[in-house]
Write a protein that holds these residues in place. Structure first.
Motif, mmCIF file in Angstrom:
data_model
loop_
_atom_site.group_PDB
_atom_site.id
_atom_site.type_symbol
_atom_site.label_atom_id
_atom_site.label_comp_id
_atom_site.label_asym_id
_atom_site.label_seq_id
_atom_site.Cartn_x
_atom_site.Cartn_y
_atom_site.Cartn_z
ATOM 1 N N UNK A 156 2.470 -10.778 -9.893
ATOM 2 C CA UNK A 156 1.597 -11.281 -10.942
ATOM 3 C C UNK A 156 0.844 -10.093 -11.526
ATOM 4 N N UNK A 157 0.259 -10.257 -12.707
ATOM 5 C CA UNK A 157 -0.463 -9.129 -13.295
ATOM 6 C C UNK A 157 -1.544 -8.633 -12.337
ATOM 7 N N UNK A 158 -2.256 -9.532 -11.683
ATOM 8 C CA UNK A 158 -3.314 -9.142 -10.752
ATOM 9 C C UNK A 158 -2.748 -8.304 -9.603
ATOM 10 N N UNK A 159 -1.622 -8.735 -9.051
ATOM 11 C CA UNK A 159 -1.029 -8.019 -7.915
ATOM 12 C C UNK A 159 -0.393 -6.702 -8.350
ATOM 13 N N UNK A 160 0.218 -6.686 -9.520
ATOM 14 C CA UNK A 160 0.800 -5.447 -10.033
ATOM 15 C C UNK A 160 -0.303 -4.424 -10.298
ATOM 16 N N UNK A 161 -1.403 -4.891 -10.843
ATOM 17 C CA UNK A 161 -2.539 -4.016 -11.114
ATOM 18 C C UNK A 161 -3.106 -3.457 -9.816
ATOM 19 N N UNK A 162 -3.134 -4.294 -8.783
ATOM 20 C CA UNK A 162 -3.623 -3.851 -7.475
ATOM 21 C C UNK A 162 -2.702 -2.775 -6.907
ATOM 22 N N UNK A 176 0.838 -1.201 0.000
ATOM 23 C CA UNK A 176 0.000 0.000 0.000
ATOM 24 C C UNK A 176 0.873 1.251 0.000
ATOM 25 N N UNK A 177 0.223 2.399 -0.097
ATOM 26 C CA UNK A 177 0.939 3.672 -0.232
ATOM 27 C C UNK A 177 1.934 3.923 0.889
ATOM 28 N N UNK A 178 1.599 3.537 2.102
ATOM 29 C CA UNK A 178 2.491 3.770 3.240
ATOM 30 C C UNK A 178 3.811 3.019 3.112
ATOM 31 N N UNK A 179 3.800 1.938 2.365
ATOM 32 C CA UNK A 179 5.026 1.153 2.161
ATOM 33 C C UNK A 179 5.951 1.803 1.134
ATOM 34 N N UNK A 180 5.426 2.751 0.373
ATOM 35 C CA UNK A 180 6.190 3.316 -0.730
ATOM 36 C C UNK A 180 6.296 4.844 -0.642
ATOM 37 N N UNK A 181 6.457 5.363 0.558
ATOM 38 C CA UNK A 181 6.573 6.811 0.761
ATOM 39 C C UNK A 181 7.797 7.388 0.064
ATOM 40 N N UNK A 182 8.785 6.546 -0.190
ATOM 41 C CA UNK A 182 9.993 6.959 -0.915
ATOM 42 C C UNK A 182 9.638 7.627 -2.243
ATOM 43 N N UNK A 183 8.541 7.210 -2.855
ATOM 44 C CA UNK A 183 8.164 7.731 -4.169
ATOM 45 C C UNK A 183 7.926 9.233 -4.139
ATOM 46 N N UNK A 184 7.553 9.769 -2.990
ATOM 47 C CA UNK A 184 7.269 11.204 -2.888
ATOM 48 C C UNK A 184 8.533 12.049 -3.059
ATOM 49 N N UNK A 185 9.691 11.415 -2.945
ATOM 50 C CA UNK A 185 10.961 12.137 -3.108
ATOM 51 C C UNK A 185 11.367 12.265 -4.578
ATOM 52 N N UNK A 186 10.723 11.520 -5.437
ATOM 53 C CA UNK A 186 11.152 11.473 -6.834
ATOM 54 C C UNK A 186 10.610 12.657 -7.627
ATOM 55 N N UNK A 187 11.361 13.120 -8.621
ATOM 56 C CA UNK A 187 10.902 14.242 -9.461
ATOM 57 C C UNK A 187 9.800 13.783 -10.416
ATOM 58 N N UNK A 188 8.593 14.295 -10.221
ATOM 59 C CA UNK A 188 7.454 13.841 -11.028
ATOM 60 C C UNK A 188 7.671 14.060 -12.523
ATOM 61 N N UNK A 189 8.316 15.156 -12.866
ATOM 62 C CA UNK A 189 8.461 15.504 -14.287
ATOM 63 C C UNK A 189 9.336 14.527 -15.059
ATOM 64 N N UNK A 190 10.275 13.857 -14.364
ATOM 65 C CA UNK A 190 11.209 12.969 -15.066
ATOM 66 C C UNK A 190 11.135 11.527 -14.550
ATOM 67 N N UNK A 191 10.042 11.214 -13.874
ATOM 68 C CA UNK A 191 9.823 9.853 -13.396
ATOM 69 C C UNK A 191 8.659 9.257 -14.180
ATOM 70 N N UNK A 228 -3.527 0.566 -8.595
ATOM 71 C CA UNK A 228 -4.751 1.229 -8.148
ATOM 72 C C UNK A 228 -4.722 1.590 -6.661
ATOM 73 N N UNK A 229 -3.791 1.020 -5.906
ATOM 74 C CA UNK A 229 -3.696 1.289 -4.469
ATOM 75 C C UNK A 229 -2.778 2.464 -4.148
ATOM 76 N N UNK A 230 -1.723 2.638 -4.942
ATOM 77 C CA UNK A 230 -0.707 3.662 -4.656
ATOM 78 C C UNK A 230 -1.042 4.923 -5.446
ATOM 79 N N UNK A 231 -1.586 5.908 -4.757
ATOM 80 C CA UNK A 231 -2.134 7.097 -5.410
ATOM 81 C C UNK A 231 -1.130 7.838 -6.281
ATOM 82 N N UNK A 232 0.106 7.972 -5.828
ATOM 83 C CA UNK A 232 1.078 8.776 -6.565
ATOM 84 C C UNK A 232 1.353 8.228 -7.965
#
Length: 196
Positions: A108-114, A63-78, A117-121
C-alpha cells in the motif's frame, strides 16, 4: 477437501491464468521490494510480474536487513521508482539516463513509503517517476493517491518507457486475474467494481 493448485501460476486450478501469461525479455533488471504483508494477498499483482518478466527479482521484508542484496547493485545505474519532487521522468527525454536496475516498492502507499524511509540505501539512488500516468486499470484495490498504479502496471509502464515494451501482455494478465476475482463476488458488488 484440498483444492488443486496450478504449479506455474499458483492460482487454484479452475482459476489458472497461464494461457494469459506471456514471457517478456526485459533488459533492465527489475528488483521488487515487497512488504511482507503483501505476500499472501490474493490481489497482489507482483505474482503476475514475477511470472512474466524474465529479469525480475522479488525481495520480501520490512527493514534494511531484509534487503542486503541492494548493496550489490551499481548505484550509478540503479534507480528507484518513486514520485519524489526531483524524480527523473521516464516518459520524458531519457536519452541521458543509463539504467541497468529499477527498484519498485510493493505495498500500500503507506507501507511502500515506510519501506522508503526505513531502507537507508534507497536515499542514495536516483529517483524516477512519470509525468503522465496511463489509466489505472486495476479496480480491485483502492488507491488513496491519484498517481497510483498497481505494481504490475507500474513495472509495465516503466519498461514501455525505457525499452519500448508493450503493456498489452501485462493488461491481459491483469484482466484475467480480475475476472477470476469478479466471478466470486455478489452481482451488485461486481457491477460496482466494473463500473469504476
Amino acid at each position: 477437501m484440498t483444492r488443486s493448485i496450478c504449479d506455474k501460476c499458483q492460482f487454484v486450478a479452475c482459476d489458472c491464468i497461464c494461457m494469459h501469461l506471456q514471457q517478456i525479455i526485459n533488459q533492465t533488471h527489475v528488483v521488487v521490494l515487497q512488504h511482507s504483508s503483501e505476500v499472501n494477498n490474493a490481489k497482489n499483482t507482483v505474482r503476475l510480474a514475477r511470472l512474466m518478466y524474465r529479469n525480475l527479482t522479488v525481495l520480501i521484508g520490512e527493514n534494511s536487513n531484509d534487503f542486503l542484496y541492494l548493496k550489490q547493485l551499481p548505484l550509478a545505474t540503479t534507480a528507484l521508482l518513486y514520485p519524489g519532487t526531483d524524480s527523473f521522468l521516464l516518459d520524458g527525454d531519457i536519452s541521458d539516463i543509463k539504467l541497468t536496475h529499477l527498484i519498485v516498492l510493493d505495498g500500500t502507499w503507506k507501507k511502500a513509503n515506510k519501506l522508503f524511509f526505513t531502507i537507508d540505501i534507497l536515499k542514495q539512488l536516483r529517483q524516477v517517476s512519470f509525468q503522465q500516468l496511463p489509466e489505472n486499470r486495476y479496480h480491485l484495490r483502492k488507491a488513496n493517491r491519484s498517481d497510483s498504479l498497481s505494481s504490475l502496471e507500474a513495472i509495465a509502464y516503466a519498461l514501455s518507457c525505457t525499452e519500448g515494451l508493450s503493456m498489452a501482455p501485462a493488461y491481459s494478465a491483469l484482466d484475467a486475474m480480475m475476472e477470476n476475482q469478479f466471478k466470486y463476488m455478489p452481482a451488485e458488488v461486481r457491477a460496482r467494481y466494473k463500473s469504476e
